[in-house]
Design a protein around this motif. Structure first.
Motif, PDB file in Angstrom:
ATOM      1  N   LYS A   4      -6.577   7.426  -1.462  1.00  0.00           N
ATOM      2  CA  LYS A   4      -5.096   7.394  -0.319  1.00  0.00           C
ATOM      3  C   LYS A   4      -5.628   7.149   1.051  1.00  0.00           C
ATOM      4  O   LYS A   4      -4.885   6.515   2.008  1.00  0.00           O
ATOM      5  N   THR A   5      -6.998   8.242   1.385  1.00  0.00           N
ATOM      6  CA  THR A   5      -7.347   7.511   2.511  1.00  0.00           C
ATOM      7  C   THR A   5      -7.314   5.969   2.556  1.00  0.00           C
ATOM      8  O   THR A   5      -7.560   4.958   4.075  1.00  0.00           O
ATOM      9  N   ALA A   6      -7.993   5.423   1.819  1.00  0.00           N
ATOM     10  CA  ALA A   6      -7.859   3.836   1.903  1.00  0.00           C
ATOM     11  C   ALA A   6      -6.697   3.630   1.794  1.00  0.00           C
ATOM     12  O   ALA A   6      -6.855   2.027   2.472  1.00  0.00           O
ATOM     13  N   GLU A  66      -3.986  14.102  -3.216  1.00  0.00           N
ATOM     14  CA  GLU A  66      -4.305  13.566  -2.431  1.00  0.00           C
ATOM     15  C   GLU A  66      -6.277  13.356  -3.085  1.00  0.00           C
ATOM     16  O   GLU A  66      -6.441  13.657  -3.584  1.00  0.00           O
ATOM     17  N   SER A  67      -6.669  11.724  -1.949  1.00  0.00           N
ATOM     18  CA  SER A  67      -7.821  11.565  -2.698  1.00  0.00           C
ATOM     19  C   SER A  67      -7.732  10.515  -1.514  1.00  0.00           C
ATOM     20  O   SER A  67      -7.729   9.962  -0.541  1.00  0.00           O
ATOM     21  N   LYS A  68      -9.849  10.517  -2.032  1.00  0.00           N
ATOM     22  CA  LYS A  68     -10.152   9.227  -1.157  1.00  0.00           C
ATOM     23  C   LYS A  68      -9.585   8.020  -1.424  1.00  0.00           C
ATOM     24  O   LYS A  68      -9.551   6.697  -0.378  1.00  0.00           O
ATOM     25  N   ASN A 101      -3.751   4.708   3.518  1.00  0.00           N
ATOM     26  CA  ASN A 101      -3.606   4.847   4.514  1.00  0.00           C
ATOM     27  C   ASN A 101      -4.343   3.645   5.263  1.00  0.00           C
ATOM     28  O   ASN A 101      -3.720   3.584   6.716  1.00  0.00           O
ATOM     29  N   LEU A 102      -5.683   3.705   5.634  1.00  0.00           N
ATOM     30  CA  LEU A 102      -6.635   2.547   6.538  1.00  0.00           C
ATOM     31  C   LEU A 102      -5.893   0.907   6.165  1.00  0.00           C
ATOM     32  O   LEU A 102      -6.062   0.807   7.169  1.00  0.00           O
ATOM     33  N   THR A 137      -7.550   0.681  -6.998  1.00  0.00           N
ATOM     34  CA  THR A 137      -6.474   1.589  -6.928  1.00  0.00           C
ATOM     35  C   THR A 137      -5.922   1.182  -8.664  1.00  0.00           C
ATOM     36  O   THR A 137      -5.712   2.141  -9.592  1.00  0.00           O
ATOM     37  N   SER A 152       0.716  -1.314   0.023  1.00  0.00           N
ATOM     38  CA  SER A 152      -0.011   0.600   0.389  1.00  0.00           C
ATOM     39  C   SER A 152       0.918   0.798   0.012  1.00  0.00           C
ATOM     40  O   SER A 152       0.348   1.851  -0.483  1.00  0.00           O
ATOM     41  N   GLN A 153       1.887   1.280   0.450  1.00  0.00           N
ATOM     42  CA  GLN A 153       3.043   2.506   0.846  1.00  0.00           C
ATOM     43  C   GLN A 153       3.352   2.283  -1.093  1.00  0.00           C
ATOM     44  O   GLN A 153       3.437   3.688  -1.133  1.00  0.00           O
ATOM     45  N   LYS A 208       1.221   3.956  -2.912  1.00  0.00           N
ATOM     46  CA  LYS A 208       0.581   5.527  -2.952  1.00  0.00           C
ATOM     47  C   LYS A 208       2.070   5.905  -3.406  1.00  0.00           C
ATOM     48  O   LYS A 208       1.537   7.339  -3.416  1.00  0.00           O
TER      49      LYS A 208
END
Length: 620
Positions: free
Chosen positions: A280-282, A276-278, A284-285, A323, A266-267, A270
């Motif tokens: 990226k939030t997913a 920045e977007s939803k 990070n989660l 993604t 995931s990292q 990224k």
């Protein structure tokens, strides 16, 4: 009234034996196992939900009806809380000693107990599993393999007790020893190529990271290391070569590292997102949940940790596909490489997980898809990174060229080794094929007369009988015995007797010209001719020709002529479901006996009186 009672008793006895046979242990005939014979469809299994059943209990009549027949090539039970017992009977029908290997190439089974029960009730016990040290395994390989030494005609009952808190598969197969060694060598070689490629890519990207200090490379290195460790755990090579003395680490090597794999992946992804977007939030989660899971998994039992990782994998998979689609639709040319590689790996991982959960049947793609997808993914991700850093400084370019040369040299060396090994295997296969042809010929031919031998005849007779039964056609049998052959051996010696056998064999063969007919030496001075699809008249003509041809033989030995004659019993049947090949042989034997009794040197055809006599003998 007595007849009615007798009929009822017979019906009751029939159903008793039918019910017993329905739950009898399945017998597997050991034959050519060079390429491995899957045993899945021959297995029976029994669930032990309380994990308390013993071998004596599950072998008792009380549990006969609780055994289930397998309907899968590879038994898959998905997530399983209890223990599972599996059984099969293996029998060597040949006259040779056979060295066989029972293979179970499945990692992750925590407790695995194997019991081999021989005819004298001698029980051989072997224990393995990831909760036991690797040294406990009977054969020191990545799989759980057991060497079975079969004497001629020997049978063995094999019982396996498998217990795990994760997913359970039992892909049992049987190999002859030479085929097993060749298979293991091939698997080890291909796996070596995979892990070698992964190691090269890891070192390459690690050097690039130290040269450029680009964090994306560090995440990629961690990802490759985690992916390699997961594959070492799945294939059991890690337990074989690295942490063989640590069952605890084996129980953690998959669950803990999977969390690190998801977090590093995931990292890494990224780094390819520019805004920045939803999404990226997913991601990070995903990273947060994966790291928390990895830490917790260190203290959890494998079964609990495995059940927790399944929803995490599915969540990461959904984010991964999200993604992939987003990058494909809105990304650059660099991102296309990332999409292709990520899709291949996710597909392989999903297939493997669905197979382990018994949702999909195990196949080559489900078992090897993760490895193939991983190699291709690493390749495409490497291409994506190369595109991303095209405009980097000269040091990066130098490091890339240097390590690509190393990679090319290694690839060339591997290609040369593969080519040499392929040539060697082809040469060995040709020699084995030639040897097998010779053995097949020798095993079917009588060494003295060069006619087919008894073994070949029995097999052919059985096949022709079944064909005649299906086609509702008649089949004739000539059973022949040389007259006064014992006197020839006694007066002239066995060498002269052997010469007479050869002459008579040639004389018989000369009169049997159809390709469908079979001539064989039945034993001693007895010969047999099988004539399918023929009338009784034509069969008698052939028999008379054989008799006359032999009576004209007058071999001369030491200045004296030796007169040879033969007696022939002819029988014909149109096979029915209630009759067997033995019935036709017995009728021909009765006719031969009558020919001998009436003065020899004649052909006697079995008649109704002989058939009635045969029925009386059968009743007795």
């Amino acid at each position: 009234m007595k007849n009615v009672r007798a009929i009822l008793a017979a019906i009751i006895i029939y159903f008793i034996f039918a019910s017993l046979s329905a739950f009898a242990i399945e017998t597997v005939r050991i034959q050519n196992n060079k390429n491995g014979v899957p045993l899945g469809y021959q297995l029976q299994y029994l669930f032990d939900e309380n994990k308390k059943l013993t071998l004596e209990e599950i072998r008792s009549e009380k549990y006969n009806e609780k055994w289930n027949f397998s309907n899968q090539q590879i038994l898959s039970f998905g997530l399983n809380e209890g223990a599972v017992w599996v059984r099969v009977r293996l029998k060597n029908y040949s006259e040779k000693h056979l060295k066989e290997v029972l293979m179970m190439p499945q990692a992750g089974v925590e407790i695995l107990d194997l019991y081999v029960i021989k005819k004298n009730n001698k029980i051989i016990v072997q224990k393995a599993g990831t909760k036991r040290p690797y040294s406990a395994r009977p054969i020191q390989t990545r799989s759980f393999n057991t060497l079975l030494d079969f004497k001629p005609k020997e049978s063995m009952d094999v019982y396996i007790r498998a217990e795990t808190t994760g997913t359970l598969q039992i892909p049992l197969s049987l190999w002859d020893y030479a085929g097993f060694l060749e298979h293991e060598q091939t698997i080890n070689f291909t796996s070596g190529l995979f892990f070698g490629a992964m190691l090269i890519m890891l070192l390459y990207n690690l050097i690039v990271y130290f040269e450029l200090k680009e964090k994306t490379y560090l995440y990629f290195v961690i990802y490759i290391a985690a992916l390699t460790t997961v594959q070492l755990s799945i294939t059991n090579y890690g337990f074989q070569y690295l942490w063989y003395n640590s069952p605890w680490f084996e129980s953690k090597s998959f669950t803990v590292v999977v969390g690190l794999l998801i977090a590093s992946a995931s990292q890494f992804v990224k780094g390819f997102l520019t805004t920045e977007s939803k999404l990226k939030t997913a991601l990070n989660l995903c990273i947060g949940l994966s790291l928390i899971y990895s830490f917790i998994a260190l203290f959890l039992d494998f079964g609990i940790a495995f059940r927790l990782v399944i929803p995490l994998i599915f969540f990461a998979g959904l984010v991964g596909f999200w993604t992939v689609i987003s990058i494909w639709l809105y990304g650059t040319r660099v991102s296309k490489f990332l999409v292709i590689g990520w899709s291949l790996f996710l597909s392989g991982g999903v297939l493997l997980l669905l197979s382990r959960l018994a949702i999909l049947e195990s196949s080559f793609l489900s078992e090897r898809g993760l490895e193939i997808g991983a190699v291709l993914e690493i390749l495409f991700l490497s291409l994506a990174l190369v595109e991303k850093i095209k405009e980097a400084d000269e040091k990066r370019d130098i490091a890339q060229r240097h390590l690509l040369n190393i990679q090319q040299q290694t690839t060339n060396q591997l290609e040369v080794r593969v080519k040499d090994r392929t040539s060697e295997i082809e040469s060995i296969m040709k020699k084995l094929e030639s040897a097998n042809k010779k053995l097949t010929t020798l095993s079917a031919v009588d060494g003295l007369t060069q006619l087919n031998n008894r073994t070949y005849f029995d097999g052919t007779f059985e096949a022709q009988w079944k064909h005649a039964l299906r086609s509702k056609s008649a089949i004739a049998l000539l059973l022949m015995d040389i007259d006064n052959f014992k006197r020839i051996n006694d007066e002239w010696g066995h060498l002269i007797g052997d010469e007479c056998l050869k002459l008579i064999a040639d004389a018989i063969k000369a009169q049997v010209v159809r390709e469908t007919d079979t001539v064989a030496r039945y034993g001693g001075e007895e010969f047999v001719v099988l004539l399918p699809h023929i009338s009784i008249e034509n069969a008698k003509i052939i028999a008379e020709k054989i008799r006359k041809n032999i009576s004209t033989l007058a071999p001369e030995f030491e200045g004296e002529k030796l007169m040879l004659t033969i007696s022939i019993g002819l029988a014909m049947l149109k096979p029915s479901p209630t009759e067997t090949t033995h019935d036709l042989i017995q009728m021909a034997d009765l006719a031969l006996y009558k020919a001998k009794k009436e003065g020899r040197n004649r052909v006697v055809v079995a008649d109704d009186s002989m058939r009635k006599k045969l029925e009386e003998i059968t009743k007795i």
